[in-house]
Design a protein around this motif. Structure first.
Motif, short mmCIF file in Angstrom:
data_model
loop_
_atom_site.label_atom_id
_atom_site.label_comp_id
_atom_site.label_asym_id
_atom_site.label_seq_id
_atom_site.Cartn_x
_atom_site.Cartn_y
_atom_site.Cartn_z
N UNK A 65 35.70 59.57 24.02
CA UNK A 65 36.82 58.75 23.55
C UNK A 65 36.92 57.47 24.38
N UNK A 66 37.39 56.37 23.75
CA UNK A 66 37.64 55.18 24.58
C UNK A 66 38.74 55.52 25.58
N UNK A 67 38.59 54.98 26.77
CA UNK A 67 39.49 55.33 27.87
C UNK A 67 39.84 54.09 28.67
N UNK A 68 41.12 53.94 29.00
CA UNK A 68 41.59 52.81 29.80
C UNK A 68 42.38 53.35 30.98
N UNK A 69 41.94 53.05 32.18
CA UNK A 69 42.67 53.48 33.38
C UNK A 69 43.82 52.52 33.62
N UNK A 70 45.02 53.07 33.79
CA UNK A 70 46.22 52.26 34.00
C UNK A 70 46.51 52.17 35.50
N UNK A 71 46.39 50.97 36.04
CA UNK A 71 46.60 50.78 37.47
C UNK A 71 47.92 50.10 37.79
N UNK A 72 48.60 49.57 36.77
CA UNK A 72 49.86 48.86 37.01
C UNK A 72 50.63 48.73 35.71
N UNK A 74 51.45 46.00 34.50
CA UNK A 74 50.79 44.91 33.78
C UNK A 74 49.70 45.46 32.85
N UNK A 75 48.96 46.46 33.33
CA UNK A 75 47.95 47.11 32.49
C UNK A 75 48.60 47.78 31.29
N UNK A 76 49.73 48.43 31.54
CA UNK A 76 50.44 49.11 30.46
C UNK A 76 50.86 48.11 29.39
N UNK A 80 48.85 48.42 26.17
CA UNK A 80 49.73 49.22 25.33
C UNK A 80 50.16 48.53 24.05
N UNK A 81 50.12 47.20 24.05
CA UNK A 81 50.53 46.45 22.86
C UNK A 81 49.39 46.28 21.85
N UNK A 82 48.17 46.56 22.29
CA UNK A 82 47.03 46.27 21.42
C UNK A 82 46.25 47.51 20.96
N UNK A 83 46.47 48.64 21.61
CA UNK A 83 45.70 49.84 21.26
C UNK A 83 46.24 50.48 19.99
N UNK A 84 45.44 51.38 19.45
CA UNK A 84 45.83 52.11 18.24
C UNK A 84 46.54 53.40 18.62
#
Length: 340
Positions: A65-72, A74-76, A80-84
């Motif tokens: 699965x695509x995966x995004x590590x959230x470090x802050x 700002x990352x959220x 968070x506004x662009x993912x499905x």
């Protein structure tokens, strides 16, 4: 370490991620006294901390699965506004998250839910990722079990999950032995890339959208359903004991699926299509989630009337079953007392 005098030379097998982390970090010290059945930390960290696992899978072309590590925050906001949606908020290290929230991950359906789940996790000191939700029912989850040495799989065994506890995102409560050739190559590739050795259970899930098996996680330790492989003729704990304690080199020719030291105990004709049942969790969760799961009565009882092995119940060794019954009774009384 106070047990070293009594158990010196014994096989030390970590049984969950918490103990695996501790043992792997101190393997060089523990090896002075025990035969240690796990990798050193530089390898274990790559599958204990799943952000490394998914990055490695991506680099070698293993579907995941695509995966995004959230470090802050700002990352959220940015991701968070662009993912499905829906998607998963998933911990990098599952055992830390489970100790706090008593679940493995959380499904979120919009930005606000995702933000709330992120804040809850970070407030508890748990690092989390955003991950693609892979659609598919409980039976889409599968396991690739193997014993590796020198970059080669000496023994392999595959199984399919039947029912999870709880449904969708829990651990198996029923599984079935099954040939699943589609996951063999990916299972081998991720373990080779990890430079892994020893026993592991690598989990995949079949994506209902494209039929591709996606990597979920690598467990570099024994899982509770390992008895399924044992019953089908591949005794992973004994293979590990022979190798590490007795010094006998495992041979793939000696442990082909279907071979068994005792035909009476694990008949070859049942090596495929055998069920493993966590009898306690299956009864409890089948009752609790009867409406949600929508299984027919025959689907519920089929594992019990087909060839099967229970997680704890065994007439030849009833002590684990009795112990678990006592633990459940104590837990029930404790919960009842707190309620009062």
């Amino acid at each position: 370490m106070e047990c070293t005098a009594r158990f010196s030379g014994s096989l030390l097998i970590p049984a969950d991620d918490t103990t695996l982390t501790a043992v792997a970090r101190h393997k060089s010290l523990l090896e002075r006294h025990y035969k240690v059945a796990c990798t050193e930390w530089k390898i274990a960290e790559q599958f204990i901390d799943k952000k490394y696992t998914y990055a490695l899978a991506d680099s070698i072309g293993v579907p995941a699965p695509w995966t995004i590590v959230l470090e802050s925050l700002e990352d959220v906001e940015r991701h968070g506004r662009s993912i499905e949606y829906p998607c998963m908020v998933k911990p990098c290290q599952s055992h830390h998250y489970f100790q706090v929230f008593r679940k493995k991950m959380v499904l979120v359906k919009n930005f606000n839910q995702m933000l709330s789940a992120y804040k809850q996790a970070t407030d508890a000191g748990v690092e989390v990722m955003l991950q693609e939700f892979i659609p598919g029912d409980d039976t889409h989850g599968v396991n690739y079990n193997s014993y590796f040495q020198n970059g080669e799989p000496l023994v392999e065994f595959t199984a399919e999950k039947v029912r999870l506890s709880p449904p969708e995102f829990g651990v198996p409560r029923v599984a079935i032995s099954k040939d699943i050739p589609e996951i063999i190559e990916s299972g081998r590739n991720i373990l080779v890339a990890l430079d892994f050795y020893g026993y592991s259970c690598t989990e995949f899930k079949k994506d209902a959208r494209d039929g591709v098996y996606k990597l979920m996680e690598v467990n570099g330790r024994h899982n509770r359903s390992v008895l399924l492989a044992v019953h089908c003729g591949i005794n992973f704990p004994w293979i590990e004991y022979e190798h590490l304690v007795l010094g006998r080199q495992p041979s793939i020719n000696n442990f082909q699926r279907g071979n068994c030291p005792s035909e009476k105990e694990c008949p070859t004709k049942h090596s495929i299509g055998v069920y493993w049942i966590d009898e306690f969790k299956d009864v409890i969760h089948s009752t609790r989630y009867f409406i949600k799961e929508r299984y027919s009565l025959i689907q519920y009882i089929l594992p019990y009337i087909k060839s099967h092995i229970f997680a704890t119940f065994d007439l030849k060794d009833p002590v684990p079953f009795i112990k678990r019954c006592i633990d459940l009774i104590k837990m029930a009384f404790s919960t009842f007392s707190i309620t009062l």
